[in-house]
Design a protein around this motif. Structure first.
Motif, PDB file in Angstrom:
ATOM      1  N   VAL A  90      -1.840  -3.646  -2.978  1.00  8.26           N
ATOM      2  CA  VAL A  90      -1.918  -2.953  -4.259  1.00  8.26           C
ATOM      3  C   VAL A  90      -0.690  -3.376  -5.076  1.00  8.26           C
ATOM      4  N   LEU A  91      -0.871  -3.935  -6.230  1.00 11.39           N
ATOM      5  CA  LEU A  91      -2.082  -4.143  -7.013  1.00 11.39           C
ATOM      6  C   LEU A  91      -2.639  -5.549  -6.758  1.00 11.39           C
ATOM      7  N   THR A  92      -3.949  -5.709  -6.921  1.00 11.75           N
ATOM      8  CA  THR A  92      -4.598  -6.961  -6.543  1.00 11.75           C
ATOM      9  C   THR A  92      -4.044  -8.165  -7.283  1.00 11.75           C
TER      10      THR A  92
ATOM     11  N   HIS B 299       0.877  -1.180   0.000  1.00  9.88           N
ATOM     12  CA  HIS B 299       0.000   0.000   0.000  1.00  9.88           C
ATOM     13  C   HIS B 299       0.916   1.232   0.000  1.00  9.88           C
ATOM     14  N   GLN B 300       1.557   1.455  -1.123  1.00 13.78           N
ATOM     15  CA  GLN B 300       2.582   2.486  -1.241  1.00 13.78           C
ATOM     16  C   GLN B 300       2.044   3.720  -1.951  1.00 13.78           C
TER      17      GLN B 300
ATOM     18  N   LEU C   2       5.308   3.240   2.146  1.00 17.47           N
ATOM     19  CA  LEU C   2       4.014   2.784   2.658  1.00 17.47           C
ATOM     20  C   LEU C   2       3.219   4.000   3.131  1.00 17.47           C
ATOM     21  N   VAL C   3       1.913   3.997   2.873  1.00 24.12           N
ATOM     22  CA  VAL C   3       1.108   5.132   3.318  1.00 24.12           C
ATOM     23  C   VAL C   3       1.167   5.229   4.839  1.00 24.12           C
ATOM     24  N   LYS C   4       1.332   6.439   5.313  1.00 23.28           N
ATOM     25  CA  LYS C   4       1.638   6.701   6.718  1.00 23.28           C
ATOM     26  C   LYS C   4       0.555   6.200   7.666  1.00 23.28           C
ATOM     27  N   GLU C   5      -0.709   6.313   7.276  1.00 24.89           N
ATOM     28  CA  GLU C   5      -1.797   6.001   8.196  1.00 24.89           C
ATOM     29  C   GLU C   5      -1.806   4.548   8.661  1.00 24.89           C
ATOM     30  N   ILE C   6      -1.334   3.632   7.807  1.00 22.96           N
ATOM     31  CA  ILE C   6      -1.306   2.220   8.203  1.00 22.96           C
ATOM     32  C   ILE C   6      -0.292   2.016   9.326  1.00 22.96           C
ATOM     33  N   ARG C   7       0.880   2.603   9.170  1.00 23.75           N
ATOM     34  CA  ARG C   7       1.903   2.462  10.213  1.00 23.75           C
ATOM     35  C   ARG C   7       1.468   3.164  11.497  1.00 23.75           C
ATOM     36  N   ASP C   8       0.744   4.263  11.366  1.00 20.46           N
ATOM     37  CA  ASP C   8       0.251   4.964  12.554  1.00 20.46           C
ATOM     38  C   ASP C   8      -0.748   4.104  13.333  1.00 20.46           C
ATOM     39  N   GLU C   9      -1.616   3.393  12.608  1.00 20.06           N
ATOM     40  CA  GLU C   9      -2.623   2.546  13.256  1.00 20.06           C
ATOM     41  C   GLU C   9      -2.017   1.278  13.830  1.00 20.06           C
ATOM     42  N   LEU C  10      -0.929   0.800  13.223  1.00 20.67           N
ATOM     43  CA  LEU C  10      -0.309  -0.465  13.633  1.00 20.67           C
ATOM     44  C   LEU C  10       1.170  -0.235  13.973  1.00 20.67           C
ATOM     45  N   PRO C  11       1.438   0.537  15.015  1.00 21.27           N
ATOM     46  CA  PRO C  11       2.833   0.898  15.319  1.00 21.27           C
ATOM     47  C   PRO C  11       3.707  -0.279  15.723  1.00 21.27           C
ATOM     48  N   ASN C  12       3.104  -1.379  16.175  1.00 12.66           N
ATOM     49  CA  ASN C  12       3.885  -2.531  16.612  1.00 12.66           C
ATOM     50  C   ASN C  12       4.032  -3.605  15.537  1.00 12.66           C
ATOM     51  N   ALA C  13       3.518  -3.319  14.354  1.00  9.16           N
ATOM     52  CA  ALA C  13       3.605  -4.292  13.259  1.00  9.16           C
ATOM     53  C   ALA C  13       5.040  -4.446  12.783  1.00  9.16           C
ATOM     54  N   THR C  14       5.348  -5.641  12.317  1.00  9.15           N
ATOM     55  CA  THR C  14       6.643  -5.874  11.681  1.00  9.15           C
ATOM     56  C   THR C  14       6.638  -5.214  10.311  1.00  9.15           C
ATOM     57  N   PHE C  15       7.710  -4.533   9.991  1.00  6.36           N
ATOM     58  CA  PHE C  15       7.811  -3.863   8.694  1.00  6.36           C
ATOM     59  C   PHE C  15       8.997  -4.424   7.913  1.00  6.36           C
ATOM     60  N   ILE C  16       8.717  -4.844   6.688  1.00  8.84           N
ATOM     61  CA  ILE C  16       9.753  -5.392   5.811  1.00  8.84           C
ATOM     62  C   ILE C  16       9.814  -4.550   4.543  1.00  8.84           C
ATOM     63  N   ALA C  17      10.939  -3.884   4.339  1.00 11.35           N
ATOM     64  CA  ALA C  17      11.150  -3.122   3.104  1.00 11.35           C
ATOM     65  C   ALA C  17      11.901  -4.018   2.124  1.00 11.35           C
ATOM     66  N   ARG C  18      11.172  -4.549   1.145  1.00  9.39           N
ATOM     67  CA  ARG C  18      11.808  -5.438   0.177  1.00  9.39           C
ATOM     68  C   ARG C  18      12.605  -4.611  -0.835  1.00  9.39           C
ATOM     69  N   PRO C  19      13.821  -5.036  -1.157  1.00  7.56           N
ATOM     70  CA  PRO C  19      14.626  -4.242  -2.093  1.00  7.56           C
ATOM     71  C   PRO C  19      14.088  -4.232  -3.515  1.00  7.56           C
ATOM     72  N   GLY C  20      13.260  -5.233  -3.864  1.00  2.00           N
ATOM     73  CA  GLY C  20      12.764  -5.219  -5.239  1.00  2.00           C
ATOM     74  C   GLY C  20      11.896  -6.394  -5.620  1.00  2.00           C
ATOM     75  N   GLN C  21      11.874  -7.450  -4.800  1.00  3.41           N
ATOM     76  CA  GLN C  21      11.087  -8.636  -5.149  1.00  3.41           C
ATOM     77  C   GLN C  21       9.613  -8.253  -5.332  1.00  3.41           C
ATOM     78  N   ILE C  22       9.043  -8.661  -6.443  1.00  2.00           N
ATOM     79  CA  ILE C  22       7.645  -8.337  -6.732  1.00  2.00           C
ATOM     80  C   ILE C  22       6.718  -9.199  -5.893  1.00  2.00           C
TER      81      ILE C  22
END
Length: 208
Positions: free
Chosen positions: A113-115, A20-21, A68-88
């Protein structure tokens, strides 16, 4: 072979928010921008409300896909976040795979996104690995309705269950009596027509 109804279980599910970028969300054409934003944030609220683990991931943030859109991280501050370098396909990224495994959950609630790409590719990979996959259709967006329908058919044929965010919330909740105000509050905040219903309920309770 008789049908087995596999219900979502709040104690055995993990929420995956895939790509959701800021750049990719601009490609969503099967929902209007306000509707899509509302649906995605409602799903994030549902994950937060039930205290379910969540894994957030992005692909190639340094490119046009954006953060990633900011609001998701704001709502889920304890979620694990993975920034993939490029894998689709998120499931091609070892850190993401390990993050999902680390939750110990067997039910996957996925949106993105995208479905037909960011949702379908990992969803199919997860089914292949033995997970029960629940695709949140209205918190996942793509170019147009016909591309969405093709993606839905592909995933459902593989065994994914398709449902919207409200159905996710309701199936996890099981019974209104578990928490009328909390559960109803989510509906009130994200389903405009439910706003007045909750007002009527609150007024009737106060009048007792």
């Amino acid at each position: 072979m008789p049908f087995t109804y596999k219900r979502l279980d709040k104690d055995d599910c993990v929420f995956l928010f895939v790509d959701h970028q800021a750049g990719l969300v601009q490609l969503v054409g099967d929902f209007n921008p306000h509707e899509f934003r509302t649906n995605v944030l409602a799903l994030a609220k549902v994950a937060s409300y039930y205290g379910a683990p969540a894994v957030l991931t992005t692909s190639f943030e340094s490119g046009p896909n954006g953060p990633l859109v900011k609001e998701i991280r704001d709502e889920l501050p304890n979620a694990t976040f993975i920034a993939r370098p490029g894998q689709i396909n998120a499931m091609d990224n070892e850190d993401f795979v390990n993050a999902v495994k680390a939750t110990g959950k067997k039910q996957i609630v996925i949106s993105g996104v995208l479905t037909e790409i960011c949702v379908a590719f990992p969803a199919l990979s997860l089914v292949e690995q033995g997970y029960d996959v629940f695709v949140v259709t209205d918190a996942s967006g793509t170019f147009a309705e016909h591309t969405r329908e093709a993606a839905h058919k592909r995933m459902s044929q593989a065994g994914c269950q398709l449902l919207n965010w409200a159905a996710v919330a309701a199936e996890l909740h099981r019974d209104w009596r578990n928490d009328i105000e909390g559960f109803g509050g989510i509906w009130r905040d994200f389903i405009p027509s439910y706003w007045c219903l909750m007002q009527s309920y609150t007024a009737s309770q106060n009048a007792k």
